[in-house]
Design an enzyme around this catalytic site. Sequence first.
Site, PDB file in Angstrom:
ATOM      1  N   ARG A  64       0.821  -1.205   0.000  1.00 14.97           N
ATOM      2  CA  ARG A  64       0.000   0.000   0.000  1.00 14.97           C
ATOM      3  C   ARG A  64       0.859   1.261   0.000  1.00 14.97           C
ATOM      4  O   ARG A  64       0.542   2.253  -0.653  1.00 14.97           O
ATOM      5  CB  ARG A  64      -0.909   0.001   1.231  1.00 14.97           C
ATOM      6  N   HIS A 123       0.649   4.302  -2.686  1.00 10.74           N
ATOM      7  CA  HIS A 123       0.470   5.656  -2.184  1.00 10.74           C
ATOM      8  C   HIS A 123       1.591   6.563  -2.708  1.00 10.74           C
ATOM      9  O   HIS A 123       1.355   7.682  -3.175  1.00 10.74           O
ATOM     10  CB  HIS A 123       0.495   5.542  -0.654  1.00 10.74           C
ATOM     11  N   ASN A 165      -6.179  10.491   7.705  1.00  7.50           N
ATOM     12  CA  ASN A 165      -5.040   9.752   8.270  1.00  7.50           C
ATOM     13  C   ASN A 165      -5.077   8.300   7.788  1.00  7.50           C
ATOM     14  O   ASN A 165      -5.934   7.523   8.150  1.00  7.50           O
ATOM     15  CB  ASN A 165      -5.084   9.821   9.794  1.00  7.50           C
ATOM     16  N   HIS A 225      -5.953  -5.571  -2.935  1.00  5.78           N
ATOM     17  CA  HIS A 225      -6.808  -5.750  -1.754  1.00  5.78           C
ATOM     18  C   HIS A 225      -6.996  -7.227  -1.387  1.00  5.78           C
ATOM     19  O   HIS A 225      -7.856  -7.559  -0.578  1.00  5.78           O
ATOM     20  CB  HIS A 225      -8.157  -5.039  -1.961  1.00  5.78           C
TER      21      HIS A 225
HETATM   22  C1  HEM Z   1      -8.495   1.570  -6.715  1.00  2.00           C
HETATM   23  C2  HEM Z   1      -8.358   2.523  -5.817  1.00  2.00           C
HETATM   24  C3  HEM Z   1      -8.030   2.232  -4.382  1.00  2.00           C
HETATM   25  C4  HEM Z   1      -8.711   2.664  -3.306  1.00  2.00           C
HETATM   26  C5  HEM Z   1      -9.960   3.543  -3.311  1.00  2.00           C
HETATM   27  C6  HEM Z   1      -8.061   2.121  -2.138  1.00  2.00           C
HETATM   28  C7  HEM Z   1      -8.462   2.355  -0.832  1.00  2.00           C
HETATM   29  C8  HEM Z   1      -7.940   1.738   0.272  1.00  2.00           C
HETATM   30  C9  HEM Z   1      -8.365   1.969   1.632  1.00  2.00           C
HETATM   31  C10 HEM Z   1      -9.423   2.982   2.046  1.00  2.00           C
HETATM   32  C11 HEM Z   1      -7.660   1.136   2.437  1.00  2.00           C
HETATM   33  C12 HEM Z   1      -7.811   0.956   3.936  1.00  2.00           C
HETATM   34  C13 HEM Z   1      -7.271   2.088   4.746  1.00  2.00           C
HETATM   35  C14 HEM Z   1      -7.648   1.915   6.183  1.00  2.00           C
HETATM   36  O1  HEM Z   1      -8.789   2.173   6.521  1.00  2.00           O
HETATM   37  O2  HEM Z   1      -6.815   1.459   6.967  1.00  2.00           O
HETATM   38  C15 HEM Z   1      -6.799   0.373   1.590  1.00  2.00           C
HETATM   39  C16 HEM Z   1      -5.937  -0.615   2.039  1.00  2.00           C
HETATM   40  C17 HEM Z   1      -5.043  -1.270   1.219  1.00  2.00           C
HETATM   41  N1  HEM Z   1      -4.815  -1.020  -0.114  1.00  2.00           N
HETATM   42 FE1  HEM Z   1      -5.965   0.095  -1.335  1.00  2.00          FE
HETATM   43  N2  HEM Z   1      -7.002   1.364  -2.532  1.00  2.00           N
HETATM   44  C18 HEM Z   1      -6.929   1.413  -3.896  1.00  2.00           C
HETATM   45  C19 HEM Z   1      -5.957   0.819  -4.681  1.00  2.00           C
HETATM   46  C20 HEM Z   1      -4.929   0.052  -4.198  1.00  2.00           C
HETATM   47  C21 HEM Z   1      -3.810  -0.409  -4.987  1.00  2.00           C
HETATM   48  C22 HEM Z   1      -3.569  -0.051  -6.448  1.00  2.00           C
HETATM   49  C23 HEM Z   1      -3.041  -1.167  -4.173  1.00  2.00           C
HETATM   50  C24 HEM Z   1      -1.754  -1.888  -4.485  1.00  2.00           C
HETATM   51  C25 HEM Z   1      -1.541  -2.483  -5.634  1.00  2.00           C
HETATM   52  C26 HEM Z   1      -3.695  -1.188  -2.871  1.00  2.00           C
HETATM   53  C27 HEM Z   1      -3.254  -1.910  -1.782  1.00  2.00           C
HETATM   54  C28 HEM Z   1      -3.825  -1.865  -0.527  1.00  2.00           C
HETATM   55  C29 HEM Z   1      -3.395  -2.713   0.572  1.00  2.00           C
HETATM   56  C30 HEM Z   1      -2.343  -3.792   0.514  1.00  2.00           C
HETATM   57  C31 HEM Z   1      -4.165  -2.326   1.680  1.00  2.00           C
HETATM   58  C32 HEM Z   1      -4.054  -2.899   3.104  1.00  2.00           C
HETATM   59  C33 HEM Z   1      -3.073  -2.065   3.889  1.00  2.00           C
HETATM   60  C34 HEM Z   1      -2.758  -2.629   5.257  1.00  2.00           C
HETATM   61  O3  HEM Z   1      -3.349  -3.618   5.699  1.00  2.00           O
HETATM   62  O4  HEM Z   1      -1.875  -2.051   5.906  1.00  2.00           O
HETATM   63  N3  HEM Z   1      -4.814  -0.415  -2.927  1.00  2.00           N
HETATM   64  N4  HEM Z   1      -6.974   0.766   0.271  1.00  2.00           N
HETATM   65  C1  LIG Z   2      -2.343  10.354  12.221  1.00  2.06           C
HETATM   66  O1  LIG Z   2      -2.245   9.285  13.142  1.00  2.06           O
HETATM   67  C2  LIG Z   2      -1.207   9.396  14.069  1.00  2.06           C
HETATM   68  C3  LIG Z   2      -1.118   8.106  14.877  1.00  2.06           C
HETATM   69  O2  LIG Z   2      -2.371   7.544  15.112  1.00  2.06           O
HETATM   70  C4  LIG Z   2      -1.462  10.638  14.917  1.00  2.06           C
HETATM   71  O3  LIG Z   2      -0.410  10.804  15.833  1.00  2.06           O
HETATM   72  C5  LIG Z   2      -1.566  11.867  14.011  1.00  2.06           C
HETATM   73  O4  LIG Z   2      -1.883  13.005  14.760  1.00  2.06           O
HETATM   74  C6  LIG Z   2      -2.605  11.662  12.949  1.00  2.06           C
HETATM   75  N1  LIG Z   2      -2.612  12.788  12.004  1.00  2.06           N
HETATM   76  C7  LIG Z   2      -3.735  13.329  11.530  1.00  2.06           C
HETATM   77  C8  LIG Z   2      -3.576  14.425  10.538  1.00  2.06           C
HETATM   78  O5  LIG Z   2      -4.840  12.944  11.851  1.00  2.06           O
END
Ligand code: HEM
Ligand SMILES: *[C@@H]1O[C@H](CO)[C@@H](O)[C@H](O)[C@H]1NC(C)=O
Length: 319
Positions: free
Chosen positions: A61, A65, A93, A190
Amino acid sequence: MEIISKFLVSVILFSSTLITCLNALSVNYYHQTCPGAESTVAKYVKKGLLNDRTVPAALLRMHFHDCFIRGCDGSVLLDSKGGNQAEKDGPPNISLHAFYVIDHAKKEIEEKCPGVVSCADILALAARDSVALSGGPTWDVPNGRKDGRISKGNDTRQLPFPTFNITQLQQSFSQRGLAVDDLVALSGGHTLGFSHCSSFQNRIHNFNEKTDVDPSLNPTFAASLRQVCPVHNKVNNAGSFLDSTPTVFDNAYYKLLLQGKSIFSSDQALLTTSTTKALVTKYASNQQEFFEGFVKSMIKMSSIGGGGTEIRLNCRVVN
Ligand code: HEM
Ligand SMILES: *[C@@H]1O[C@H](CO)[C@@H](O)[C@H](O)[C@H]1NC(C)=O
Ligand SMILES: *[C@@H]1O[C@H](CO)[C@@H](O)[C@H](O)[C@H]1NC(C)=O
Ligand SMILES: *[C@@H]1O[C@H](CO)[C@@H](O)[C@H](O)[C@H]1NC(C)=O
């Protein structure tokens, strides 16, 4: 003779400037200058993974990003400094973690070959290793990215939102030179990881005037999500894994998507056009096709050019 060689020298200089400007990447980029770079990155990703199963998802991710904001230039790795809030701390965040894996790899690489390997390249390699070590495909990563000097919290608004519909997703991807087939294949990222309630609560609370729950969600699945995320609440560490096998890189994401068991509206949106739905169906039924599509699209995504100019010595601060 001298004139000719001067001419040749300027042609060569001109071409190499052109190549730098085009940010041309190549496989084996560090073959001569830092032959141990790739294995060092793999070593620390593996170490990270053995210690914490969520590391591969985090690194994949992080690379996405990085590439979607200012191109793949390591901007996501910079820390906030003074009055400047960096991407990693920006609103919304976005729960990035495992930056230490990049720091450890960078430190060892700097000891072996100082000032040679960019942080952006280390992150691209770490993303590849994360996929491979989770049971997914592997591939050669073209390298030669330069690190940027700018990271702004506000820029995270340029990431696609999980509430995006297919039009908005296509637009976000095409602005970065990525097509619909890239959108479908890369959404397969995902298959790894976790989401907080805040990223999918639009589907399970106050979906619209008529219904609380997104009708495209499987009702049993929706009920289980509502149980984990009972209230509309932004400051909540609870959430859901993105698929049934969150540490395995497989095609389960697509299978679940077809059953109404995806997490984000942006996942569900892939079923709303015939072209994207056909790709989802293909990937759900054939994991090998998914792997091939994913690799092709990852190489494209990780080649999104940035305005990087340097090889950072510490991934958290500009030189
Ligand atoms: C298509 C558009 C995309 C959207 C709208 C999107 C959105 C998100 C969101 C909202 C999260 C969860 C954040 C949270 O609440 O913690 C997430 C997690 C993740 N995304 Fe996406 N994403 C997109 C594309 C991608 C792409 C292109 C990749 C990599 C090839 C990717 C890989 C991941 C991974 C691996 C996670 C899990 C992260 C973790 O567990 O630490 N995403 N994504
Ligand atoms: C993002 O998360 C970190 C750790 O949870 C926190 O310390 C920080 O203030 C957050 N930043 C924003 C912009 O919300
Ligand atoms: C923040 O980002 C938005 C959208 O990218 C932009 O319109 C706005 O001008 C930015 N604000 C600041 C203070 O940079
Ligand atoms: C997607 O959302 C945008 C903005 O709300 C809207 O203009 C567009 O018509 C929507 N597209 C689809 C296919 O629903």
